[in-house]
Design a protein around this motif. Sequence first.
Motif, mmCIF file in Angstrom:
data_model
loop_
_atom_site.group_PDB
_atom_site.id
_atom_site.type_symbol
_atom_site.label_atom_id
_atom_site.label_comp_id
_atom_site.label_asym_id
_atom_site.label_seq_id
_atom_site.Cartn_x
_atom_site.Cartn_y
_atom_site.Cartn_z
ATOM 1 N N VAL A 44 0.846 -1.194 0.000
ATOM 2 C CA VAL A 44 0.000 0.000 0.000
ATOM 3 C C VAL A 44 0.882 1.244 0.000
ATOM 4 C CG1 VAL A 44 -1.726 1.293 1.284
ATOM 5 C CG2 VAL A 44 -1.862 -1.193 1.204
ATOM 6 N N GLU A 45 1.860 1.264 0.898
ATOM 7 C CA GLU A 45 2.744 2.431 0.960
ATOM 8 C C GLU A 45 3.543 2.581 -0.329
ATOM 9 O OE1 GLU A 45 3.988 2.963 5.559
ATOM 10 O OE2 GLU A 45 4.329 0.977 4.733
ATOM 11 N N ASN A 46 3.938 1.450 -0.902
ATOM 12 C CA ASN A 46 4.675 1.513 -2.156
ATOM 13 C C ASN A 46 3.789 1.968 -3.316
ATOM 14 O OD1 ASN A 46 7.588 0.842 -2.134
ATOM 15 N ND2 ASN A 46 6.858 -0.879 -0.906
ATOM 16 N N ALA A 47 2.505 1.678 -3.221
ATOM 17 C CA ALA A 47 1.590 2.189 -4.241
ATOM 18 C C ALA A 47 1.540 3.705 -4.164
ATOM 19 C CB ALA A 47 0.198 1.596 -4.060
ATOM 20 N N PHE A 48 1.525 4.216 -2.940
ATOM 21 C CA PHE A 48 1.475 5.674 -2.764
ATOM 22 C C PHE A 48 2.752 6.344 -3.252
ATOM 23 C CE2 PHE A 48 2.145 9.541 -0.269
ATOM 24 C CZ PHE A 48 0.993 10.225 -0.603
ATOM 25 N N LEU A 49 3.854 5.585 -3.196
ATOM 26 C CA LEU A 49 5.180 6.128 -3.540
ATOM 27 C C LEU A 49 5.171 6.920 -4.846
ATOM 28 C CD1 LEU A 49 8.255 5.786 -2.524
ATOM 29 C CD2 LEU A 49 8.415 4.072 -4.269
ATOM 30 N N THR A 50 4.550 6.382 -5.877
ATOM 31 C CA THR A 50 4.513 7.148 -7.129
ATOM 32 C C THR A 50 3.104 7.536 -7.549
ATOM 33 O OG1 THR A 50 4.299 5.223 -8.566
ATOM 34 C CG2 THR A 50 6.528 5.915 -8.014
ATOM 35 N N ALA A 51 2.096 6.820 -7.055
ATOM 36 C CA ALA A 51 0.754 7.046 -7.592
ATOM 37 C C ALA A 51 0.004 8.153 -6.870
ATOM 38 C CB ALA A 51 -0.047 5.750 -7.543
ATOM 39 N N GLY A 52 0.581 8.657 -5.764
ATOM 40 C CA GLY A 52 -0.098 9.677 -4.981
ATOM 41 C C GLY A 52 -0.526 10.871 -5.816
ATOM 42 N N VAL A 53 0.358 11.290 -6.737
ATOM 43 C CA VAL A 53 0.098 12.502 -7.503
ATOM 44 C C VAL A 53 -1.044 12.294 -8.494
ATOM 45 C CG1 VAL A 53 1.110 14.175 -9.074
ATOM 46 C CG2 VAL A 53 2.519 13.102 -7.319
#
Lengths: 508, 359
Positions: A351-360
């Motif tokens: 989940v955190e790794n998904a946020f790593l680049t997909a947050g924007v």
Amino acid sequence: MTRPELLRVEGITKAYPGVVANSDVSFSIGEGEIHALLGENGAGKSTMVKMIYGLVRPDSGTMTLRGAAYTPSKPAEARRLGVAMVFQHFSLFEALNVAENVALGMENPPPMRELAARIRAVSEEYGLPLDPSRMVGDLSAGERQRVEIIRCLLQDPKLLIMDEPTSVLTPQEVEILFRTLRQLSSEGTAILYISHKLEEIRSLCDEATILRRGKVVATCTPRERTAREMAELMVGQALKTPERRMGAKGEVALGVSDLSVESPIPFGTSLKGVSFTVARGEVLGIAGVAGNGQDELLLALSGELKAAPDKVRVAGQPVGDRGPVERRKAGLVAAPEDRYGHAAAPDMSLVENAFLTAGVRKGLTQNGFVDWAGTRRFAEEIIAAYDVRTPGPDVAARALSGGNLQKFLMGRELMQGAQVIVINQPTWGVDAAAAASIRQSILDRAGEGAAVVVISQDLDELLEVSDSFAVLNEGRLTRPRPTEGLTMDEIGLMMGGAHGMEVAHHVA
Amino acid sequence: MLRLEKRPTPSRFWLYATPPAAVILTMVAGGILFAAMGKNPFEVIRTIFWDPVFGEFAFYLRGQLLVKAGPLILIAIGLALGFRAGIWNIGAEGQYIMGAIFGASVGLAVFPTESRWIFPVMVVAGAFGGWVWAMIPAILKTRFNTNEILVSLMLVYVAQTILAKASTGFLKNPEGMGFPGSRNFSSYPAAKNAFLYEPLGLHWGGVAALVTAVLAYILLTRHQAGFQIRLAGQAPRAARFHGVNPARLVVLCMGISGALAGLAGLFEVTGPAGQISIDFNTGYGFTAIIVAFLGRLNPLGIVLAGFLMALTYVGGEMAATQLGLPAAAIQVFQGMLLFFLLAVDVLTNYRFRLAVGAH
């Protein structure tokens, strides 16, 4: 053709905590035979050859060398009995010259002058051009491999083990290597050749033993089989060739002009005047031997390295001086090669790794606060769409196998709806079935109108997915050419031909 | 032969079991130490851990717990944010001193004016003093790539020198009959950090510590900046790929930890300590490093760890006065806690295995 038996391996089993690397493996190699050990990553090839080379001891099973029991307890013993090995990763000292490096690997090295003469003799005899007085630090990967091979040949081995030898070579260098190996074979030296590259095995090897999950699943004569048949034996299922949907090329989505950046990596390769454009719906394949600026190109495109604004344009918008966040906003996503520590944080959850680049691009923040529920949904979508084998989205990234993590990371970038996608080594270390599905997704995204740059050292992969083709060589990019109609020879010349051929003329 | 083997995922059990295990091991090893010094180890351990909360003088000592825990927690939370990001501010002691000097200077400059704005302005000045002191290593690191561990540590000694100068010179009490030390804030109501609830030892510093703990917890778990702090600490290259500017992160984390240490100094000088004096600092800035790790660099864990460490301070003083235990023994005892914590910590990421055969 029957040959006298050199090495017989019978019922070898080796288990590590939690994984059985080899289970009841049997095969035999005749004198002078070129025998392929074929299998995907993790099929147990490396463990098997480590046991033959005396680095690992089997739990059970027997090996016989020329009829006598063979139980090497250390590599020195294996070498004494005539078994030599060239590793995938070289163990050479860059600050020493060729002869000194060779001497370091010998038990009783002769005087330097004599050794140099022998190196020169062997290198001429086997068509492996190499100057014993050159510094290893100045040699190309192909030349370094020759140092390792010559080091082995000086011991006059009966069996030469080669672990994935062609991954660092240009096509021309591969040809030189194969000629040498065939000559050795004709002189009676057997070769155990480890690879997952099927065309190479078809052209080189006499026999093949195919491993899957530690077990022998088939033996075959590679020349009599198609690459596809062998791949299916290796993978254990029918393979789909990626389909391309030919869409009309759209307007230019990514433009790079005269991009030069210093490498931030020690001993890295700086980019020198790199220019190319990629249109919507187009896949540009960038080939090159490792260490010729691939990492730097990815950093310069992802925004981790900055340049003048107009050096990099996304949909006409200058982003050369922008960081990763702004570039993602502008529509460019990137996937670095190194999964553990660069593309992903190994100790963080998926989940955190998904946020790593997909947050924007996925709008996963509000006033700076992270929408973890939404991020989790996105991670679950990736896991479902890309068939990522994981107990759930909360496990640490490093708990996943390399292939599964790569599928997750590819999904993370490809599912963001970006119009420009840059990927370095999309299928490195990934099994054949997963690699095929990753390539298919790349083509699908291109079919939907994304401009894609694929940087890879796997030529077959590039030829399969790319519309246009360019080569990075010492930080310079060749002019992209349409992939259709390119021959291996032309590609090899674009890659700088055979490094060190000029030395060969010198010697001869 | 025993062999360490990396776990595929960090053990959740040991993540939480490590601090209690470290405390127990410290008690055992400390007990042996005290026994070797000729004291009854059970009596010493009871005096340190039991008596302050339940003993004869608990009515007074319980209050002392928060008084000591407050600054430890406040400083440790700031340090933990940096440690999480891989930024090693070891100089909180100096930032604590500078916060006290800046804040006290503002208050003493307007003495004896009475206004309810004086104390809030002093609080801001205290935070600013700590922040400025932390900015020195931060900027040297981002500009010249110096090592923040060394620079921040060295600045502690500079701060101590300035403290000595302040208490004998520019902040010296003009009515102090020549003794070193500033005016005492206890007799200056507008600048005094009075107890809000004395039986619990609650003053504004304690309030600030508890509020900061909650805010820091939210920052780390919910906010993007907290994510970036954790990411930068675990995988610096992934952090740059995410879009973190490493220099900005250094300035942010050093700034927060410096400001919080400065605040702790200000609340201390205007409250429990009462005045700027040569020996005003008592090592909270260094002990807070232990507190930060003992609390697993987690703000809520740090609150618990702060109280535990306060217990060893308060109980240690008791043991010193009642049982004649030297102060140095107590410091060894506190140091053991960090030592055992780091040692047991290995079990979070590794496990022991009996190695069979050769590899």
